[in-house]
Design a protein around this motif. Sequence first.
Motif, PDB file in Angstrom:
ATOM      1  N   CYS A 117       0.809  -1.367  -0.133  1.00 32.66           N
ATOM      2  CA  CYS A 117      -0.060  -0.179   0.071  1.00 32.66           C
ATOM      3  C   CYS A 117       0.847   1.052  -0.369  1.00 32.66           C
ATOM      4  N   GLY A 118       2.082   1.494  -0.162  1.00 30.52           N
ATOM      5  CA  GLY A 118       3.248   2.572  -1.211  1.00 30.52           C
ATOM      6  C   GLY A 118       3.644   1.973   0.442  1.00 30.52           C
ATOM      7  N   ALA A 119       3.573   1.557   1.374  1.00 33.42           N
ATOM      8  CA  ALA A 119       4.614   1.740   2.708  1.00 33.42           C
ATOM      9  C   ALA A 119       5.550   0.904   1.769  1.00 33.42           C
ATOM     10  N   VAL A 120       6.450   1.622   2.571  1.00 29.63           N
ATOM     11  CA  VAL A 120       7.963   0.483   2.814  1.00 29.63           C
ATOM     12  C   VAL A 120       8.125  -0.644   4.243  1.00 29.63           C
ATOM     13  N   GLN A 121       8.235  -1.388   4.507  1.00 33.11           N
ATOM     14  CA  GLN A 121       7.684  -1.938   5.493  1.00 33.11           C
ATOM     15  C   GLN A 121       9.368  -3.246   5.395  1.00 33.11           C
ATOM     16  N   VAL A 122      10.504  -3.340   6.755  1.00 36.99           N
ATOM     17  CA  VAL A 122      11.463  -4.270   6.759  1.00 36.99           C
ATOM     18  C   VAL A 122      10.570  -6.153   6.757  1.00 36.99           C
ATOM     19  N   LEU A 123      10.548  -5.999   5.414  1.00 39.52           N
ATOM     20  CA  LEU A 123      10.901  -7.377   6.294  1.00 39.52           C
ATOM     21  C   LEU A 123      11.538  -8.370   6.649  1.00 39.52           C
ATOM     22  N   ALA A 124      11.326  -9.101   8.234  1.00 39.69           N
ATOM     23  CA  ALA A 124      12.373  -9.725   8.853  1.00 39.69           C
ATOM     24  C   ALA A 124      12.125 -11.189   8.611  1.00 39.69           C
ATOM     25  N   LEU A 125      10.772 -11.392   7.801  1.00 42.94           N
ATOM     26  CA  LEU A 125      10.967 -12.546   7.288  1.00 42.94           C
ATOM     27  C   LEU A 125      11.795 -13.547   6.343  1.00 42.94           C
ATOM     28  N   THR A 161      17.137 -18.426  -1.878  1.00 41.50           N
ATOM     29  CA  THR A 161      17.899 -18.290  -1.419  1.00 41.50           C
ATOM     30  C   THR A 161      18.119 -17.463  -1.170  1.00 41.50           C
ATOM     31  N   VAL A 162      17.864 -16.588  -0.030  1.00 38.62           N
ATOM     32  CA  VAL A 162      18.200 -14.449  -0.243  1.00 38.62           C
ATOM     33  C   VAL A 162      19.678 -14.775   0.753  1.00 38.62           C
ATOM     34  N   ALA A 163      20.176 -13.695   0.488  1.00 43.01           N
ATOM     35  CA  ALA A 163      21.073 -12.970   1.536  1.00 43.01           C
ATOM     36  C   ALA A 163      20.329 -12.903   2.342  1.00 43.01           C
ATOM     37  N   GLY A 164      21.605 -13.572   3.434  1.00 39.47           N
ATOM     38  CA  GLY A 164      20.914 -13.051   5.048  1.00 39.47           C
ATOM     39  C   GLY A 164      20.450 -14.321   5.428  1.00 39.47           C
ATOM     40  N   SER A 165      19.910 -15.620   4.243  1.00 39.96           N
ATOM     41  CA  SER A 165      18.828 -16.271   5.263  1.00 39.96           C
ATOM     42  C   SER A 165      18.927 -17.463   4.857  1.00 39.96           C
ATOM     43  N   PRO A 166      18.701 -18.416   5.838  1.00 41.57           N
ATOM     44  CA  PRO A 166      18.980 -19.899   5.191  1.00 41.57           C
ATOM     45  C   PRO A 166      18.588 -20.210   4.176  1.00 41.57           C
ATOM     46  N   ALA A 167      19.163 -21.761   4.029  1.00 41.70           N
ATOM     47  CA  ALA A 167      19.119 -22.151   2.449  1.00 41.70           C
ATOM     48  C   ALA A 167      18.218 -22.791   1.855  1.00 41.70           C
ATOM     49  N   ALA A 168      16.905 -22.584   1.274  1.00 41.97           N
ATOM     50  CA  ALA A 168      15.587 -23.306   0.890  1.00 41.97           C
ATOM     51  C   ALA A 168      15.853 -24.360   0.587  1.00 41.97           C
ATOM     52  N   ALA A 169      15.164 -24.962   1.373  1.00 44.51           N
ATOM     53  CA  ALA A 169      14.248 -26.719   1.118  1.00 44.51           C
ATOM     54  C   ALA A 169      14.111 -26.695  -0.006  1.00 44.51           C
ATOM     55  N   GLY A 170      14.195 -27.763  -1.254  1.00 47.00           N
ATOM     56  CA  GLY A 170      13.337 -27.994  -1.823  1.00 47.00           C
ATOM     57  C   GLY A 170      13.702 -27.551  -3.165  1.00 47.00           C
ATOM     58  N   PRO A 171      13.375 -28.350  -4.128  1.00 51.48           N
ATOM     59  CA  PRO A 171      13.524 -28.332  -5.518  1.00 51.48           C
ATOM     60  C   PRO A 171      14.276 -26.240  -5.945  1.00 51.48           C
ATOM     61  N   GLY A 172      15.097 -26.325  -7.029  1.00 52.72           N
ATOM     62  CA  GLY A 172      15.587 -25.005  -7.455  1.00 52.72           C
ATOM     63  C   GLY A 172      14.647 -24.091  -8.253  1.00 52.72           C
ATOM     64  N   VAL A 173      14.890 -22.887  -7.834  1.00 52.68           N
ATOM     65  CA  VAL A 173      14.036 -22.054  -8.317  1.00 52.68           C
ATOM     66  C   VAL A 173      13.393 -22.040 -10.178  1.00 52.68           C
ATOM     67  N   ASP A 174      14.444 -22.540 -10.997  1.00 52.68           N
ATOM     68  CA  ASP A 174      14.156 -23.429 -12.740  1.00 52.68           C
ATOM     69  C   ASP A 174      13.190 -24.395 -12.509  1.00 52.68           C
ATOM     70  N   ALA A 209      13.942 -18.484  10.079  1.00 57.00           N
ATOM     71  CA  ALA A 209      12.700 -17.737  10.043  1.00 57.00           C
ATOM     72  C   ALA A 209      11.595 -18.395  10.421  1.00 57.00           C
ATOM     73  N   GLY A 210      11.653 -19.402  10.944  1.00 57.63           N
ATOM     74  CA  GLY A 210      10.219 -19.787  11.626  1.00 57.63           C
ATOM     75  C   GLY A 210       9.615 -21.390  10.440  1.00 57.63           C
ATOM     76  N   PRO A 211       8.942 -21.682  11.217  1.00 57.88           N
ATOM     77  CA  PRO A 211       8.416 -22.908  10.213  1.00 57.88           C
ATOM     78  C   PRO A 211       7.390 -22.535   8.709  1.00 57.88           C
ATOM     79  N   THR A 212       7.694 -22.857   8.193  1.00 61.22           N
ATOM     80  CA  THR A 212       6.775 -23.541   6.595  1.00 61.22           C
ATOM     81  C   THR A 212       6.104 -24.637   6.084  1.00 61.22           C
ATOM     82  N   LEU A 213       4.961 -24.146   5.791  1.00 63.09           N
ATOM     83  CA  LEU A 213       4.403 -25.312   5.036  1.00 63.09           C
ATOM     84  C   LEU A 213       4.344 -25.364   3.536  1.00 63.09           C
ATOM     85  N   GLN A 214       5.104 -26.440   3.162  1.00 58.93           N
ATOM     86  CA  GLN A 214       4.374 -26.685   1.612  1.00 58.93           C
ATOM     87  C   GLN A 214       3.709 -27.708   1.544  1.00 58.93           C
TER      88      GLN A 214
END
Length: 172
Positions: free
Chosen positions: A7-15, A23-36, A132-137
């Motif tokens: 909504c036009g505001a910039v928030q820092v998303l710590a998630l 894989t996002v810099a500073g975050s854990p490597a993602a589980a699962g197959p690659g983005v391809d 970052a927290g539990p994630t449901l796939q």
Amino acid sequence: MLRMRVCGAVQVLALALAGCTTTVAGSPAAAGPGVDGLVADVLADECLLTAAEFAELVDVPVGPPQQGTVERGDGTRSAGCVVSAESGPVALVNVYGVREGTPSDYVRVADTGGRRALPGVGAGAAVIGTAAGPTLQLASDRHLVTILVSGSVPTDDEWRAAARAALARLPA
């Protein structure tokens, strides 16, 4: 650290986008197959749960879910549904299509990094423990849904309720 425009505001998303496939810099490597193998942003609105349903997952009152754009440190962008509490963002939802195989193939990927099956919902479901927290796939016949929560650990029954609600709102 990710920046989210809502909504036009910039928030820092710590998630971090844990449970997603980048894989996002500073975050854990993602589980699962690659983005391809995934197609991001397949739905214009990824807010598949109501504020009340999100509040059950995170155990705090939350504001309305908002579709926004996640800007990563590498300059790439994608859409996602963010849910915030008084303390800031507490949940993130993304919906993907798959290029090869089925969404349930992604959920069933063998991983020793904290992945456990969550039987009884959709075409397959698993909960992944991340920094970052539990994630449901969650797999439907056509989509892979990820729901990341931060600051709480939902019970299996809470995950199943959220999964059923999300599946009911996915397009056929």
